[in-house]
Design a protein around this motif. Sequence first.
Motif, PDB file in Angstrom:
ATOM      1  N   ILE A 289       0.876  -1.384  -0.018  1.00 35.84           N
ATOM      2  CA  ILE A 289      -0.051  -0.201   0.058  1.00 35.84           C
ATOM      3  C   ILE A 289       0.786   1.192  -0.195  1.00 35.84           C
ATOM      4  O   ILE A 289       1.667   1.530   0.768  1.00 35.84           O
ATOM      5  CB  ILE A 289      -0.981   0.125   1.355  1.00 35.84           C
ATOM      6  CG1 ILE A 289      -2.065  -1.169   1.206  1.00 35.84           C
ATOM      7  CG2 ILE A 289      -1.701   1.281   1.352  1.00 35.84           C
ATOM      8  CD1 ILE A 289      -2.878  -1.291   2.202  1.00 35.84           C
ATOM      9  N   ASP A 290       0.696   2.081  -1.042  1.00 38.69           N
ATOM     10  CA  ASP A 290       1.510   3.427  -1.126  1.00 38.69           C
ATOM     11  C   ASP A 290       0.569   4.447  -0.420  1.00 38.69           C
ATOM     12  O   ASP A 290      -0.314   5.187  -0.794  1.00 38.69           O
ATOM     13  CB  ASP A 290       1.402   3.745  -2.580  1.00 38.69           C
ATOM     14  CG  ASP A 290       2.499   4.893  -2.912  1.00 38.69           C
ATOM     15  OD1 ASP A 290       2.899   5.872  -1.762  1.00 38.69           O
ATOM     16  OD2 ASP A 290       3.083   4.900  -4.073  1.00 38.69           O
ATOM     17  N   ARG A 291       1.009   4.635   1.163  1.00 40.25           N
ATOM     18  CA  ARG A 291       0.230   5.448   1.627  1.00 40.25           C
ATOM     19  C   ARG A 291       0.581   7.207   1.499  1.00 40.25           C
ATOM     20  O   ARG A 291      -0.439   7.714   1.392  1.00 40.25           O
ATOM     21  CB  ARG A 291       0.419   5.373   3.197  1.00 40.25           C
ATOM     22  CG  ARG A 291      -0.233   3.894   3.722  1.00 40.25           C
ATOM     23  CD  ARG A 291       0.395   3.628   5.106  1.00 40.25           C
ATOM     24  NE  ARG A 291       1.738   3.016   4.990  1.00 40.25           N
ATOM     25  CZ  ARG A 291       2.274   2.414   6.115  1.00 40.25           C
ATOM     26  NH1 ARG A 291       1.683   2.588   7.150  1.00 40.25           N
ATOM     27  NH2 ARG A 291       3.303   1.651   5.793  1.00 40.25           N
ATOM     28  N   PRO A 292       1.745   7.351   0.988  1.00 40.39           N
ATOM     29  CA  PRO A 292       1.917   8.764   0.520  1.00 40.39           C
ATOM     30  C   PRO A 292       1.079   9.155  -0.845  1.00 40.39           C
ATOM     31  O   PRO A 292       0.420  10.278  -0.897  1.00 40.39           O
ATOM     32  CB  PRO A 292       3.337   8.856   0.094  1.00 40.39           C
ATOM     33  CG  PRO A 292       3.935   7.914   0.934  1.00 40.39           C
ATOM     34  CD  PRO A 292       3.082   6.836   1.118  1.00 40.39           C
ATOM     35  N   ALA A 293       0.797   8.132  -1.690  1.00 40.64           N
ATOM     36  CA  ALA A 293      -0.021   8.194  -2.953  1.00 40.64           C
ATOM     37  C   ALA A 293      -1.364   8.386  -2.422  1.00 40.64           C
ATOM     38  O   ALA A 293      -2.216   9.126  -2.936  1.00 40.64           O
ATOM     39  CB  ALA A 293       0.023   7.157  -3.924  1.00 40.64           C
ATOM     40  N   LEU A 294      -1.926   7.585  -1.616  1.00 39.42           N
ATOM     41  CA  LEU A 294      -3.372   7.747  -1.081  1.00 39.42           C
ATOM     42  C   LEU A 294      -3.707   9.101  -0.398  1.00 39.42           C
ATOM     43  O   LEU A 294      -4.515   9.563  -0.606  1.00 39.42           O
ATOM     44  CB  LEU A 294      -3.577   6.570   0.074  1.00 39.42           C
ATOM     45  CG  LEU A 294      -3.682   4.973  -0.458  1.00 39.42           C
ATOM     46  CD1 LEU A 294      -3.811   4.206   0.601  1.00 39.42           C
ATOM     47  CD2 LEU A 294      -4.516   5.169  -1.529  1.00 39.42           C
ATOM     48  N   ASP A 326       6.230  -0.960  -1.501  1.00 37.18           N
ATOM     49  CA  ASP A 326       7.490  -1.955  -1.963  1.00 37.18           C
ATOM     50  C   ASP A 326       6.631  -3.258  -2.578  1.00 37.18           C
ATOM     51  O   ASP A 326       6.730  -4.276  -1.768  1.00 37.18           O
ATOM     52  CB  ASP A 326       8.352  -2.003  -1.045  1.00 37.18           C
ATOM     53  CG  ASP A 326       9.582  -2.911  -1.308  1.00 37.18           C
ATOM     54  OD1 ASP A 326       9.552  -3.546  -2.510  1.00 37.18           O
ATOM     55  OD2 ASP A 326      10.519  -2.922  -0.689  1.00 37.18           O
ATOM     56  N   PRO A 327       6.102  -3.121  -3.658  1.00 35.84           N
ATOM     57  CA  PRO A 327       5.596  -4.383  -4.315  1.00 35.84           C
ATOM     58  C   PRO A 327       6.256  -5.668  -4.382  1.00 35.84           C
ATOM     59  O   PRO A 327       5.884  -6.625  -4.051  1.00 35.84           O
ATOM     60  CB  PRO A 327       5.082  -3.935  -5.601  1.00 35.84           C
ATOM     61  CG  PRO A 327       5.341  -2.543  -5.734  1.00 35.84           C
ATOM     62  CD  PRO A 327       6.052  -2.004  -4.730  1.00 35.84           C
ATOM     63  N   ASP A 328       7.820  -5.443  -4.648  1.00 40.88           N
ATOM     64  CA  ASP A 328       8.409  -6.639  -4.843  1.00 40.88           C
ATOM     65  C   ASP A 328       8.543  -7.356  -3.368  1.00 40.88           C
ATOM     66  O   ASP A 328       8.538  -8.409  -3.322  1.00 40.88           O
ATOM     67  CB  ASP A 328      10.129  -6.225  -5.334  1.00 40.88           C
ATOM     68  CG  ASP A 328       9.832  -5.801  -6.857  1.00 40.88           C
ATOM     69  OD1 ASP A 328       9.020  -6.391  -7.644  1.00 40.88           O
ATOM     70  OD2 ASP A 328      10.838  -4.987  -6.956  1.00 40.88           O
TER      71      ASP A 328
END
Length: 504
Positions: A289-294, A326-328
């Motif tokens: 989960i990309d919290r800065p993007a949300l 960090d999807p990887d």
Amino acid sequence: MTVSARLLLVPALLLALAGCGGSGGAATGDTLSVAMQFPPRSAYAFDADDGALLMTLGVAETLTTVDAEARPAPSLATAWEQTPDARTWRFTLRDGVTFHDGTPLTADAVVTALSYISSVSAPPRAVRDIGFTAVADGPLAVLIGTSAPDPVLPLRMSSGNLGILAPAAYAGGGQPNVVRTGTGPYALTTVNGADSAVLERNDTYWGTRPGARTVTIRYVTDPQSRALALQSGDVQFAEGLPDASVAQLRSAGARVTGYPAARTVELLLNQAAKPFSDLRVRQAVTAAIDRPALAARVLGGAATPAADLFGSAVPWGSATAAAGADPDRARQLLTAAGYGPSSPLTVRLWTFPNRPEMPLLATAIQAMLAQAGITVKITVGEYSAQEPKVLAGEFDMFLNSRSYLSDFADATSVLTSDYTCKGSYNIDHYCSAEFDELVGTLAGISDVTERQKVFTRAATMLTDDAVGVMIVHPHNTAGENGTRGFVPDPLSVRPVLPQLTPAG
């Protein structure tokens, strides 16, 4: 570090816009009109949380207040001390205070007010089930007792539910009369149900007098309507402004301020069953989960990415924003837990529409988890119907919005109810003997700074154990167009309206 210092260190939290007044926003003389977000829930009843509203308006006051470091500070009481038996605190009252009806503040008046609120059928949470008692100890001192030693009683007394009204307010039986019976800088003089009210300046106030002589309050539940009223100059102050209106308000000359709220949007993960009983799966969701993007894209910058449960609204929260996705790493953790192309992971995500940002966040989280190989099925439904099921563990993921300082500026309540093994609101179904032991130490710690260190340690433990994903900390907003003087208060304790002065 103070809350105000944290605000200066995190410029992204400040949405202060250019302009300090507009041609249509000037107040008339020393009269102001304001648009408030939340109307009284029950005709200004203290036991229905309307006491906090009366405190915000500057009408009612409590024995204590809270400073910027969330420590108890003087209000109607100037000093307090714990007696040797540890179950009683002695509060010394401020001399020379009068109620709006002209009667003096005395110990007997305080006892009448506190005895009423503690004896209602459903007492406020701040004093519920603690054996709360109050007796006079001379004309200007009150002894407040509890059935067991209570290290945070001075903080409890700052709860808006514990405002002190004149004895006449309680004379008629039933709900107290709040018209001209408080001690604050403003007297409530006219009440028009949940639609509007009028305040008049208390010229005999013991502290700093407010800048406006009269304030007309309009309770406007629709955020766009509040923004339009501020833009046109129909009101000079409004709270809870929609993000989409900020640019237009700027062009009209309004000044809009965004500041942290003591609230967290959290993705709760059911640890009572697979797949989230596995720490690796919880960590994978966190990494995906990309919290800065949300915060920046989905919520338009009206929130801070959450690095822990609390965030910068309180002194013990993290002032550091969460890192990106960090999807990887998420895929690696899922593989280690036994999930992949041949055994895909599908989970259910529930949320509710009562707060309009929740479905938007859910959809964005669904897309982010898909990048890590997790299929998410979203259900948006009424919270009241979902709550019994999530408390019973009949869910996978639940996106919730939680105020963690609902009563007074101490985190013990939320840590106990939401995260201890027997917590009444433990939706994650998290259970750690070590965590319970840590929270249990708070019963014997009276020093506020030491308590806050425990709160920080507890939040770190929740992060390390991947107890849900703390998504964002939403911002509060307020706008001025014809006033000056508003100062953000992330703790929501400082009275708002007495700060405001007509800009004319």
